[in-house]
Design an enzyme around this catalytic site. Sequence first.
Site: not given
Ligand code: NDP
Length: 351
Positions: A24, A107
């Site tokens: 999230y 991605h």
């Molecule tokens: P984020 O870094 O924003 O994700 C954060 C979320 O992932 C939090 O809910 C966090 O939960 C959880 N999280 C973090 N570390 C872990 C872990 N080790 N195990 C399980 N859950 C974890 O991700 P993005 O939204 O940036 O990216 C998600 C996907 O989307 C990726 O594949 C990225 O390449 C793709 N993408 C991203 C874009 C962007 O704009 N950011 C654009 C297009 C694609 P907690 O609260 O528990 O830490």
Amino acid sequence: MKPQQQEAKFQDFFREKRIAILGYGSQGRAHAMNLRDSGCDVVVGLRPGGRTWEQAESDGFHPVSPEFAVKGADVIAMLMPDMAQADAYRNWVEPNMKSGAAVMFAHGLNIHYKMIKPAADIDVVLVAPKGPGALVRSQFQEDRGVPCLAAVHQDATGTAREVAYGYAHGLGGTRAGVIDTTFAEETETDLFGEQAVLCGGVTELVAAGWETLVDAGYQPEVAYFECLHELKLIVDLLYEGGFARMHEFVSETAKFGDLTRGPRIVDEHVRENMKEILKEIQNGQFAQEWVEEYKAGRPNYNELLQKDMNHPIEKVGKELRAKMSWLQKQQKKRRAASEAAPQMAFCIKRY
Ligand code: NDP
Ligand code: MG
């Protein structure tokens, strides 16, 4: 198919599918909220005690553990950081996913480089919005959308493409357009863009330009304006209307300098380097290096990041930006957006 028929088809998709959003952050929050508003049954799966659990709650979701979210879900969206996805898949998704369900990526990295190898009885799809999560959400709220790339890696059910389009539609992506691609094309071009042009290329170009002026005795502040600050003006023009738009607005002198000097900066040597970088992406060398670096606790990454942060252009930039009152307002807005969608780091997609 006529638009009304298309809409009806998508409505069926939403009524029938339960979607588990794992993660999230930037994308996860936007996907969960947009899909919920589109009528989907959305369940958010998160590590209990994680930073984003409360955020999901305050947005009106009732987060559950990832394992629990996966059970019974028709679509499982992998929206945690790329380097966390292989473990998440192995521990939470694989043991709990039902046969015939779909796993969705924003991605293609983990699938393309075989860090995740899904079983044969599930669909594997990609829906990659071409913008940060905050934009995916805000555009949706304004009845618009961010264009999406869509791809199918594995079609076990015969309906994988419909799942991808349905998901993209629920995000608002079809309002702007969905482009068919493959996992390979999305992954390799995305990595190349951020390495050669958007993040790596641009910052090195700015730093080299600034250093050249400062080494020649010009004031660091003046060099900052010429090599970094004014970049926004140019990028905005390119974004709005490509090269033509920029040529309309810059002076004749700037244009002559651009046309005759630009190719001397990005010369054959730079193009050769770009080809090499692309080859390392295509043959998996980059992905392997990043996985090893990540597993080792990112020592090299942290050191290089620190070096970037300590670059003298950062000091002069900080001082100058403090004098630009309009920037404070923008920073406040961006900070609010990133608090809503934390953990924006690592690449262009996250700012
Ligand atoms: P984020 O870094 O924003 O994700 C954060 C979320 O992932 C939090 O809910 C966090 O939960 C959880 N999280 C973090 N570390 C872990 C872990 N080790 N195990 C399980 N859950 C974890 O991700 P993005 O939204 O940036 O990216 C998600 C996907 O989307 C990726 O594949 C990225 O390449 C793709 N993408 C991203 C874009 C962007 O704009 N950011 C654009 C297009 C694609 P907690 O609260 O528990 O830490
Ligand atoms: Mg750099």
